[in-house]
Design a protein around this motif. Structure first.
Motif, PDB file in Angstrom:
ATOM      1  N   GLU A  93      15.749  -4.210   2.218  1.00  0.00           N
ATOM      2  CA  GLU A  93      14.600  -5.100   2.115  1.00  0.00           C
ATOM      3  C   GLU A  93      13.314  -4.340   2.390  1.00  0.00           C
ATOM      4  O   GLU A  93      13.279  -3.386   3.176  1.00  0.00           O
ATOM      5  CB  GLU A  93      14.741  -6.257   3.107  1.00  0.00           C
ATOM      6  N   LEU A  94      12.250  -4.757   1.739  1.00  0.00           N
ATOM      7  CA  LEU A  94      10.940  -4.142   1.929  1.00  0.00           C
ATOM      8  C   LEU A  94      10.170  -4.877   3.010  1.00  0.00           C
ATOM      9  O   LEU A  94      10.251  -6.105   3.134  1.00  0.00           O
ATOM     10  CB  LEU A  94      10.139  -4.192   0.615  1.00  0.00           C
ATOM     11  N   ARG A  95       9.415  -4.152   3.782  1.00  0.00           N
ATOM     12  CA  ARG A  95       8.549  -4.747   4.781  1.00  0.00           C
ATOM     13  C   ARG A  95       7.218  -5.129   4.132  1.00  0.00           C
ATOM     14  O   ARG A  95       6.661  -4.369   3.358  1.00  0.00           O
ATOM     15  CB  ARG A  95       8.294  -3.767   5.937  1.00  0.00           C
ATOM     16  N   SER A  96       6.727  -6.260   4.461  1.00  0.00           N
ATOM     17  CA  SER A  96       5.464  -6.732   3.894  1.00  0.00           C
ATOM     18  C   SER A  96       4.470  -6.994   5.010  1.00  0.00           C
ATOM     19  O   SER A  96       4.836  -7.131   6.182  1.00  0.00           O
ATOM     20  CB  SER A  96       5.696  -8.016   3.075  1.00  0.00           C
ATOM     21  N   LEU A  97       3.228  -7.091   4.627  1.00  0.00           N
ATOM     22  CA  LEU A  97       2.175  -7.353   5.594  1.00  0.00           C
ATOM     23  C   LEU A  97       2.191  -8.825   5.992  1.00  0.00           C
ATOM     24  O   LEU A  97       2.087  -9.724   5.148  1.00  0.00           O
ATOM     25  CB  LEU A  97       0.817  -6.990   4.983  1.00  0.00           C
ATOM     26  N   THR A  98       2.334  -9.104   7.256  1.00  0.00           N
ATOM     27  CA  THR A  98       2.356 -10.461   7.790  1.00  0.00           C
ATOM     28  C   THR A  98       1.365 -10.539   8.935  1.00  0.00           C
ATOM     29  O   THR A  98       0.905  -9.520   9.464  1.00  0.00           O
ATOM     30  CB  THR A  98       3.759 -10.834   8.287  1.00  0.00           C
TER      31      THR A  98
ATOM     32  N   THR B  56      -1.025   2.808  10.042  1.00  0.00           N
ATOM     33  CA  THR B  56       0.234   2.171   9.668  1.00  0.00           C
ATOM     34  C   THR B  56       0.032   1.186   8.533  1.00  0.00           C
ATOM     35  O   THR B  56       0.831   1.099   7.596  1.00  0.00           O
ATOM     36  CB  THR B  56       0.843   1.458  10.888  1.00  0.00           C
ATOM     37  N   LEU B  57      -1.071   0.420   8.580  1.00  0.00           N
ATOM     38  CA  LEU B  57      -1.341  -0.547   7.529  1.00  0.00           C
ATOM     39  C   LEU B  57      -1.604   0.142   6.192  1.00  0.00           C
ATOM     40  O   LEU B  57      -1.152  -0.329   5.148  1.00  0.00           O
ATOM     41  CB  LEU B  57      -2.544  -1.405   7.924  1.00  0.00           C
ATOM     42  N   ILE B  58      -2.321   1.253   6.226  1.00  0.00           N
ATOM     43  CA  ILE B  58      -2.572   2.000   4.989  1.00  0.00           C
ATOM     44  C   ILE B  58      -1.257   2.516   4.415  1.00  0.00           C
ATOM     45  O   ILE B  58      -1.024   2.462   3.196  1.00  0.00           O
ATOM     46  CB  ILE B  58      -3.546   3.158   5.253  1.00  0.00           C
ATOM     47  N   GLY B  59      -0.361   3.006   5.288  1.00  0.00           N
ATOM     48  CA  GLY B  59       0.924   3.487   4.814  1.00  0.00           C
ATOM     49  C   GLY B  59       1.762   2.384   4.194  1.00  0.00           C
ATOM     50  O   GLY B  59       2.435   2.584   3.173  1.00  0.00           O
ATOM     51  N   MET B  60       1.721   1.182   4.779  1.00  0.00           N
ATOM     52  CA  MET B  60       2.476   0.061   4.240  1.00  0.00           C
ATOM     53  C   MET B  60       1.907  -0.393   2.893  1.00  0.00           C
ATOM     54  O   MET B  60       2.655  -0.749   1.976  1.00  0.00           O
ATOM     55  CB  MET B  60       2.471  -1.088   5.240  1.00  0.00           C
ATOM     56  N   LYS B  61       0.585  -0.380   2.755  1.00  0.00           N
ATOM     57  CA  LYS B  61      -0.026  -0.748   1.479  1.00  0.00           C
ATOM     58  C   LYS B  61       0.343   0.259   0.391  1.00  0.00           C
ATOM     59  O   LYS B  61       0.607  -0.117  -0.758  1.00  0.00           O
ATOM     60  CB  LYS B  61      -1.543  -0.832   1.631  1.00  0.00           C
ATOM     61  N   GLN B  62       0.369   1.539   0.761  1.00  0.00           N
ATOM     62  CA  GLN B  62       0.763   2.563  -0.211  1.00  0.00           C
ATOM     63  C   GLN B  62       2.214   2.389  -0.618  1.00  0.00           C
ATOM     64  O   GLN B  62       2.581   2.584  -1.784  1.00  0.00           O
ATOM     65  CB  GLN B  62       0.520   3.955   0.387  1.00  0.00           C
ATOM     66  N   THR B  63       3.066   2.008   0.336  1.00  0.00           N
ATOM     67  CA  THR B  63       4.471   1.773   0.029  1.00  0.00           C
ATOM     68  C   THR B  63       4.634   0.617  -0.952  1.00  0.00           C
ATOM     69  O   THR B  63       5.426   0.688  -1.903  1.00  0.00           O
ATOM     70  CB  THR B  63       5.258   1.477   1.318  1.00  0.00           C
ATOM     71  N   GLU B  64       3.885  -0.467  -0.733  1.00  0.00           N
ATOM     72  CA  GLU B  64       3.950  -1.599  -1.655  1.00  0.00           C
ATOM     73  C   GLU B  64       3.439  -1.214  -3.041  1.00  0.00           C
ATOM     74  O   GLU B  64       3.986  -1.649  -4.059  1.00  0.00           O
ATOM     75  CB  GLU B  64       3.131  -2.758  -1.098  1.00  0.00           C
TER      76      GLU B  64
ATOM     77  N   LEU C  37       5.050   0.097  -8.791  1.00  0.00           N
ATOM     78  CA  LEU C  37       5.206   1.018  -9.918  1.00  0.00           C
ATOM     79  C   LEU C  37       6.682   1.271 -10.212  1.00  0.00           C
ATOM     80  O   LEU C  37       7.088   1.357 -11.379  1.00  0.00           O
ATOM     81  CB  LEU C  37       4.496   2.336  -9.608  1.00  0.00           C
ATOM     82  N   LEU C  38       7.478   1.371  -9.151  1.00  0.00           N
ATOM     83  CA  LEU C  38       8.915   1.583  -9.340  1.00  0.00           C
ATOM     84  C   LEU C  38       9.579   0.374  -9.987  1.00  0.00           C
ATOM     85  O   LEU C  38      10.450   0.512 -10.849  1.00  0.00           O
ATOM     86  CB  LEU C  38       9.572   1.883  -7.992  1.00  0.00           C
TER      87      LEU C  38
END
Length: 312
Positions: A210-215, A225-233, A238-239
Motif C-alpha cells: 500500500e502507498l502512504r498518502s498525505l493525511t 518528509t512531506l516533499i519526499g512523499m509528494k515526489q513518491t506520489e 507516472l508508473l
C-alpha cells in the motif's frame, strides 16, 4: 576435546554471492567471522535416480548461514594472531548465532593460509565457551569454531573479475589444516539431506504493497518528509500510467491463495510492456539513423565551404 572428522562445508548460493560482493567492493583486505551450524546428515537410502550412490554412514557437515566483516583496523585479533576474547564475545552475543569459524580476504596472493592465519585459527578454536553443539548427535558432542575460509584474487590482472576461495578445517591435535570441499546448496538429489534436516527459523514476512498518502495526521512531519512523499506520489502516478491499471495495491494479491487468479493479468501487462519497449527501440533506431544522415550532410557542407574559400 578430540578432533572430529568434518566431511565438507556447505553454504547457499546467495550467502556465497553476498560474501564475494562484500569482499570485492571493499577498499582493502578484510576478514570476519562465520556463523552457522554443524550437523550429522544421513544420505537418503531411497534415491529417485539410478546413478545415486547409497550409503548408511552419517556425514558431519558444517553449514554457513551468515557472516560478519571487520575492517582491517578493527579486527578481532592482534598482530600476533591472538584472539581478543572480549571483543569476540560481545560480537557473537549480538548476532545470536553459533560461531563456526572465520574467513580472510586478500588480493593477489597465493591461495594458501599464512602463518598469522594459522595462529588466528588455532587461537579461535581453543577459545573456551565458543564450542557449539552438534545437531542430530549426543548433547555432549561439541564442535570448536575451527573452520577457515580463504578468499583471494589471481596474481595477474584479469579482464573479468575473478575470485578464488578455499575452505580448511583446523585439527588442533596435530596441529594442521585439512582442506574441505565446498558445496553450494541447491535443489537436486545430492542435497536431499540438507533439505531433510532443514527447520525454518522465521515465517515469510508480510509485504506491504500500500502507498502512504498525505493525511491530516502527517501535518506535524517536517518539510523534507512531506516533499519526499509528494515526489513518491508523483513517481507513482507516472508508473501507473505505464502500468495500464496494474496499481501497486494489486501486487499484494499475488501473495497468497488468490495468486493464481491474478497471474494472467500480470502476464498480459508484461506482454504490453514488451511491445512498448520494442516500439521505443525502433523509434531510437530511426532517430539514430536521422542523426547519422544529418552528420553526413553537415560534413559535406563543411567540405563545400572549405573548397569555396580555397582551403583543402
Amino acid at each position: 576435546m578430540a578432533d572430529l572428522a568434518l566431511h565438507k562445508l556447505a553454504m547457499s548460493g546467495p550467502t556465497l554471492a553476498s560474501m564475494i560482493q562484500r569482499l570485492s567492493s571493499s577498499a582493502a583486505d578484510v576478514d570476519g567471522l562465520l556463523f552457522g551450524h554443524v550437523t550429522y546428515i544421513a544420505p537418503s537410502t531411497l534415491p529417485d535416480d539410478d546413478s545415486a550412490q547409497t550409503t548408511l554412514d552419517s556425514q558431519l557437515v558444517a553449514t554457513i548461514s551468515g557472516f560478519l566483516c571487520f575492517p582491517s583496523l578493527l579486527s578481532f585479533y592482534d598482530s600476533l594472531g591472538r584472539v581478543d576474547t572480549s571483543r569476540l564475545s560481545s560480537t557473537t552475543h549480538l548476532n545470536h548465532k553459533p560461531l563456526i569459524g572465520w574467513f580472510s580476504s586478500r588480493r593477489k596472493t597465493p591461495l594458501r593460509p599464512s602463518m598469522r592465519e594459522f595462529c588466528v585459527t588455532r587461537s579461535l578454536s581453543s577459545t573456551p565457551n565458543l564450542s557449539l553443539p552438534i545437531q542430530n548427535s549426543d548433547p555432549d558432542s561439541l564442535f570448536a569454531p575451527s573452520i577457515f575460509l580463504l578468499f583471494t584474487t589471481p596474481l595477474q590482472d584479469q579482464f573479468i573479475q575473478t575470485n578464488q576461495y578455499r575452505a580448511f578445517h583446523f585439527q588442533s591435535s596435530r596441529p594442521c589444516f585439512n582442506p574441505l570441499s565446498i558445496d553450494v546448496v541447491n535443489i537436486g538429489p545430492s542435497f536431499r539431506g540438507h533439505y531433510g534436516s532443514f527447520s525454518p527459523t522465521s515465517a515469510l514476512p508480510f509485504l506491504s504493497c500500500e502507498l502512504r498518502s498525505l493525511t491530516p495526521m502527517n501535518e506535524d512531519r517536517n518539510e523534507e518528509t512531506l516533499i519526499g512523499m509528494k515526489q513518491t506520489e508523483k513517481d507513482q502516478s507516472l508508473l501507473d500510467t505505464c502500468a495500464e491499471g496494474m496499481q501497486v495495491g494489486r501486487l499484494s494479491r499475488l501473495i497468497g491463495p488468490e495468486a493464481t487468479n491474478y497471474t494472467a493479468g500480470l502476464e498480459d501487462l508484461y506482454e504490453k510492456m514488451l511491445l512498448k519497449t520494442e516500439s521505443l527501440a525502433r523509434l531510437v533506431e530511426a532517430s539514430s539513423a536521422k542523426v547519422l544522415e544529418q552528420e553526413n550532410l553537415n560534413r559535406k557542407l563543411r567540405y563545400k565551404v572549405a573548397r569555396s574559400v580555397g582551403v583543402e
